[in-house]
Design a protein around this motif. Structure first.
Motif, PDB file in Angstrom:
ATOM      1  N   ARG A   1       0.837  -1.200   0.000  1.00 55.19           N
ATOM      2  CA  ARG A   1       0.000   0.000   0.000  1.00 55.19           C
ATOM      3  C   ARG A   1       0.863   1.237   0.000  1.00 55.19           C
ATOM      4  NH1 ARG A   1      -3.859  -0.791   4.771  1.00 55.19           N
ATOM      5  NH2 ARG A   1      -4.829   1.061   3.919  1.00 55.19           N
ATOM      6  N   ASP A   2       0.412   2.242  -0.689  1.00 52.95           N
ATOM      7  CA  ASP A   2       1.056   3.541  -0.716  1.00 52.95           C
ATOM      8  C   ASP A   2       0.088   4.504  -0.048  1.00 52.95           C
ATOM      9  OD1 ASP A   2       1.878   6.144  -1.384  1.00 52.95           O
ATOM     10  OD2 ASP A   2       2.884   5.423  -3.190  1.00 52.95           O
ATOM     11  N   ASN A   3       0.363   4.837   1.212  1.00 52.59           N
ATOM     12  CA  ASN A   3      -0.582   5.659   1.956  1.00 52.59           C
ATOM     13  C   ASN A   3      -0.714   7.065   1.368  1.00 52.59           C
ATOM     14  OD1 ASN A   3      -1.413   3.720   3.838  1.00 52.59           O
ATOM     15  ND2 ASN A   3       0.374   4.101   5.118  1.00 52.59           N
ATOM     16  N   ALA A   4       0.371   7.585   0.830  1.00 55.61           N
ATOM     17  CA  ALA A   4       0.325   8.927   0.252  1.00 55.61           C
ATOM     18  C   ALA A   4      -0.640   8.967  -0.937  1.00 55.61           C
ATOM     19  CB  ALA A   4       1.720   9.367  -0.163  1.00 55.61           C
ATOM     20  N   GLU A   5      -0.644   7.896  -1.726  1.00 57.98           N
ATOM     21  CA  GLU A   5      -1.519   7.841  -2.893  1.00 57.98           C
ATOM     22  C   GLU A   5      -2.830   7.129  -2.583  1.00 57.98           C
ATOM     23  OE1 GLU A   5       0.505   6.192  -6.209  1.00 57.98           O
ATOM     24  OE2 GLU A   5       2.051   7.729  -6.251  1.00 57.98           O
ATOM     25  N   ARG A   6      -2.977   6.649  -1.346  1.00 63.88           N
ATOM     26  CA  ARG A   6      -4.190   5.939  -0.920  1.00 63.88           C
ATOM     27  C   ARG A   6      -4.496   4.796  -1.881  1.00 63.88           C
ATOM     28  NH1 ARG A   6      -8.344  10.806  -0.406  1.00 63.88           N
ATOM     29  NH2 ARG A   6      -7.624  10.970  -2.553  1.00 63.88           N
ATOM     30  N   THR A   7      -3.464   4.081  -2.243  1.00 65.44           N
ATOM     31  CA  THR A   7      -3.620   3.002  -3.217  1.00 65.44           C
ATOM     32  C   THR A   7      -3.003   1.715  -2.691  1.00 65.44           C
ATOM     33  OG1 THR A   7      -3.556   4.614  -5.025  1.00 65.44           O
ATOM     34  CG2 THR A   7      -3.156   2.315  -5.598  1.00 65.44           C
ATOM     35  N   VAL A   8      -3.691   0.624  -2.948  1.00 67.43           N
ATOM     36  CA  VAL A   8      -3.183  -0.700  -2.627  1.00 67.43           C
ATOM     37  C   VAL A   8      -2.917  -1.429  -3.944  1.00 67.43           C
ATOM     38  CG1 VAL A   8      -3.741  -2.919  -1.583  1.00 67.43           C
ATOM     39  CG2 VAL A   8      -4.363  -0.798  -0.412  1.00 67.43           C
ATOM     40  N   TYR A   9      -1.772  -2.067  -4.018  1.00 67.12           N
ATOM     41  CA  TYR A   9      -1.359  -2.758  -5.230  1.00 67.12           C
ATOM     42  C   TYR A   9      -1.284  -4.269  -4.985  1.00 67.12           C
ATOM     43  CZ  TYR A   9       0.294   1.929  -6.369  1.00 67.12           C
ATOM     44  OH  TYR A   9       0.384   3.283  -6.589  1.00 67.12           O
ATOM     45  N   LEU A  10      -1.552  -5.012  -6.037  1.00 63.16           N
ATOM     46  CA  LEU A  10      -1.302  -6.449  -6.031  1.00 63.16           C
ATOM     47  C   LEU A  10      -0.414  -6.746  -7.229  1.00 63.16           C
ATOM     48  CD1 LEU A  10      -1.902  -9.176  -4.626  1.00 63.16           C
ATOM     49  CD2 LEU A  10      -3.697  -9.510  -6.347  1.00 63.16           C
ATOM     50  N   GLN A  11       0.854  -6.985  -6.948  1.00 65.41           N
ATOM     51  CA  GLN A  11       1.806  -7.343  -7.997  1.00 65.41           C
ATOM     52  C   GLN A  11       1.770  -8.854  -8.166  1.00 65.41           C
ATOM     53  OE1 GLN A  11       3.824  -5.386 -10.006  1.00 65.41           O
ATOM     54  NE2 GLN A  11       4.304  -7.322 -11.038  1.00 65.41           N
TER      55      GLN A  11
END
Length: 123
Positions: A72-82
């Protein structure tokens, strides 16, 4: 109220990689755990991976350990699944989910769902 907006996914050959993203919009500053579930045609929706809202601990289903990474990138409020080393059996609609449970792996604990994004792995 939480809105989850998904992006990414697509078509890839077996052994390839894809990334799906989930942007989390919250009206109240509450830490939610975020998870990914997937559903293949004619099958039930199942847990893939989760990251907790506090501490960012991660959990994976056995099938994807060592191949998938949730972050998760809290600054961008995004969660990724690689997703690396993809297999044809990974083909499914992938859903982002958010909930207040610290360990979000049960569908019953999900409070909000994303719109879904298709991942297709060809052999």
């Amino acid at each position: 109220q939480v809105d989850l907006v998904q992006s990414g996914g697509g078509l890839v050959q077996a052994g390839g990689s894809l990334r799906v993203s989930c942007e989390v919009f919250v009206r109240i500053n509450t830490r939610f755990s975020v998870a990914w579930f997937r559903q293949a045609p004619g099958k039930e929706r199942t847990f893939v991976a989760a990251i907790s809202g506090i501490g960012s601990s991660t959990t994976y289903t056995e099938d994807v350990k060592g191949r998938f990474t949730i972050s998760r990138d809290n600054a961008e409020r995004t969660v990724y699944l690689q997703m690396n080393n993809l297999k044809p059996e990974d083909t499914a609609m992938y859903y982002c989910a958010a909930g207040r449970a610290r360990n979000l792996f049960r569908i019953d604990d999900v409070n909000y769902w994303g719109q879904g994004t298709q991942v297709t792995v060809s052999s």
